[in-house]
Design a protein around this motif. Structure first.
Motif: not given
Ligand code: ADP
Length: 555
Positions: A82-97, A105-118
């Motif tokens: 994906l292309m990230l659009q950071p604030i006030d900086r050039d876009d960066t391409m990231c590999k996401i898993t 504890t609130d019974d809500a499912e949580q996910f871990v996203l990892t971003f690697r700048d490629i």
């Protein structure tokens, strides 16, 4: 345990991969330092809010950020770019898993996203691809240029070959007329004019040599150089060539020292071509050496199989960067005048063809040639050594035999003069010329008419009629004739009893092997190459007449 937890926390914080924990609806719960840098935002600002503004909906086919997380969570799409659009900086391409952390504890499912700048990786790959494309383009350009160069080189060879042949025809006139004046008209012209004619005659000889060299170069370039191999004594061939150059070497006070075994094994090669090799190397050694210096020639047998020839001079030398180029056609370094007293008078200017022909001949015999020299040093004579390596038994098949194409060997000593012919033959022999080239016929007529009765036919048909009606002693004809060509006439004459035995020689400006073979195949006895000199012509006719006489005697 507490220690471990703090260690893991530190690792996650410092790891160079952006880690973000989100809920199923895409709300950020946690992010590490690298994620802060990637989004260029402090975690206090982002935690509790959606990541969506940093990502952009259009990148996942219009699906919302939340839909995308769900989609990834199903396991169908575990990794995406994906292309990230950071604030006030050039876009960066990231590999996401993405992977699930389970429910909190609130019974809500949580996910871990990892971003690697490629971004850099992509840029790098793009650059490689660009370079690859450029290289592919350059490659196809190179292929195109190569083909173009080959075509131009072929054009050049063809042009040189045609131009040289074309030059031979006018040379026939220049050489022929000047020969006639020199041989027969000395007492009728002014001495000054006579000298001029001699000079024209010598210039024609020089031009003839250049034309022949160009033809040799084109033969070599077009891989058409044929050999007439025989068993030879290389030492004897070298010595003969040194003797032939005595006039020039003596003029310059240059001495040749030969060092080779008294008995050398025989070498199987083309004598005339090897003479060309030696003569070129020796005359260069003379040309590029100061007056009075020695030239050393050695021939050694190396192993059982090879001859090693060296020609060592104490001349101007050749710079390292020139040592390859000098074997190219038309290449001259142009340093002869640095030392010589009157080089141009004694050898004539160079053409830059000699060494390329030498190389072609040596390689045609399966050998190789190279030069050693320390290079040119102002005011000094470091000298050069040319090395030729020849295999003792070069693989030259007999199909390369050029015997049949051995055309005119100019040998003035053996030239026969007209008076001698008239003395020996009571009746004037009739010579029939069949040629549409009037100039050539006119020269031939002038040279021959005192001793022979000369008949001329400008077409094949008339020639044929004259051959049957006058039964000439010798027929000379051009292979190219309007209408009935020379080969057909020759075949007709050979097929009839009354003309079968008449000696026939073709003469033509062409020296292509196929052409010459065609002449012999149609039944001709000999072949005369234009430009021919009057002497050659007389000599040729004389030999044909003598051969005929011998045959008649033994019949
Ligand atoms: P050219 O007919 O001009 O002599 P060659 O092909 O024989 O042509 O030689 C090419 C060039 O190589 C010459 O112009 C000369 O510069 C150089 N060369 C050849 N032989 C020698 C030598 N023995 N010493 C120095 N230079 C030489």
């Amino acid at each position: 345990m507490q220690q471990d937890t703090s260690l893991f926390a530190r690792i996650i914080e410092k790891t160079p991969v952006g880690i973000v924990v989100v809920t199923a609806s895409g709300i950020v719960r946690f992010m590490n330092c690298c994620a802060e840098q990637l989004f260029n935002v402090k975690r206090e600002t982002l935690i509790g809010n959606s990541l969506e503004p940093f990502i952009g909906v259009e990148q996942h086919d219009g699906a919302t950020w939340e839909q995308m997380i769900r989609h990834m969570a199903t396991g169908e799409l575990t990794e995406t770019t994906l292309m990230l659009q950071p604030i006030d900086r050039d876009d960066t391409m990231c590999k996401i898993t993405l992977f699930s952390l389970g429910k909190d504890t609130d019974d809500a499912e949580q996910f871990v996203l990892t971003f690697r700048d490629i971004t850099q990786e992509i840029l790098f790959n793009e650059q490689i691809e660009k370079k690859n494309l450029e290289m592919a383009k350059m490659n196809s350009e190179l292929i195109r240029w190569n083909a173009e160069l080959k075509r131009v080189s072929e054009l050049k060879s063809n042009f040189l070959s045609i131009a040289s042949h074309e030059l031979k025809t006018p040379l026939t006139s220049i050489k022929g007329y000047s020969d006639i004046i020199i041989d027969n008209m000395r007492d009728r012209i002014d001495e000054g004019v006579y000298r001029m004619i001699e000079s024209i005659n010598r210039a024609a000889d020089r031009l003839h040599k250049v034309v022949n060299s160009i033809l040799d170069v084109t033969r070599i370039e077009q891989k058409r150089l044929r050999l007439k191999p025989e068993m030879l004594d290389l030492g004897a061939v070298a010595k003969d060539c040194i003797d032939d150059l005595t006039q020039f070497s003596q003029k310059r006070g240059i001495t040749f020292n030969c060092s080779f075994p008294a008995v050398l094994p025989q070498f199987y090669g083309d004598k005339m071509r090897l003479q060309q090799v030696f003569t070129n190397l020796f005359s260069n050694a003379i040309k590029f050496s100061p007056d009075g210096s020695p030239v050393k020639v050695t021939i050694a047998v190396e192993g059982e199989e090879r001859f090693h020839i060296t020609v060592h001079d104490q001349g101007v030398g050749i710079n390292k960067e020139e040592q390859r180029n000098i074997f190219d056609a038309f290449y001259e370094v142009g340093n002869a005048n640095r030392h010589s007293t009157d080089f141009s008078k004694f050898m004539g200017g160079g053409t830059g063809l000699g060494l390329s022909i030498v190389k072609g001949i040596v390689e045609r015999h399966g050998g190789r040639i190279w030069v050693e020299s320390e290079g040119v040093r102002e005011g000094e004579f470091p000298g050069s050594t040319f090395h030729v390596m020849l295999p003792q038994h070069a693989e030259i098949g007999w199909d390369d035999d050029e015997t049949k194409t051995l055309i005119v060997e100019r040998d003035d000593d053996k030239a026969v003069d007209l008076e001698k012919i008239t003395e020996m033959i009571n009746e004037k022999p009739v010579i029939l010329f069949i040629d549409s080239d009037r100039e050539a016929v006119e020269i031939a007529r002038m040279v021959l008419e005192n001793a022979f009765e000369v008949l001329v036919a400008e077409t094949g048909e008339i020639g044929l009629a004259l051959a049957f009606s006058r039964h000439p002693s010798v027929i000379l004809m051009d292979s190219y004739l309007p209408g009935l060509d020379g080969y057909r006439i020759c075949r007709i004459l050979r097929s009839q009893d009354e003309t079968r035995d008449i000696p026939i020689a073709f003469f033509s400006a062409g020296t292509q092997n196929t052409e010459i073979q065609k002449c012999f195949a149609s039944g001709a006895d000999d072949f005369v190459v234009k430009p021919f000199s009057g002497r050659e012509l007389v000599d040729k006719i004389w030999r044909l007449l003598m051969k005929k006489k011998e045959e008649d005697t033994f019949k």
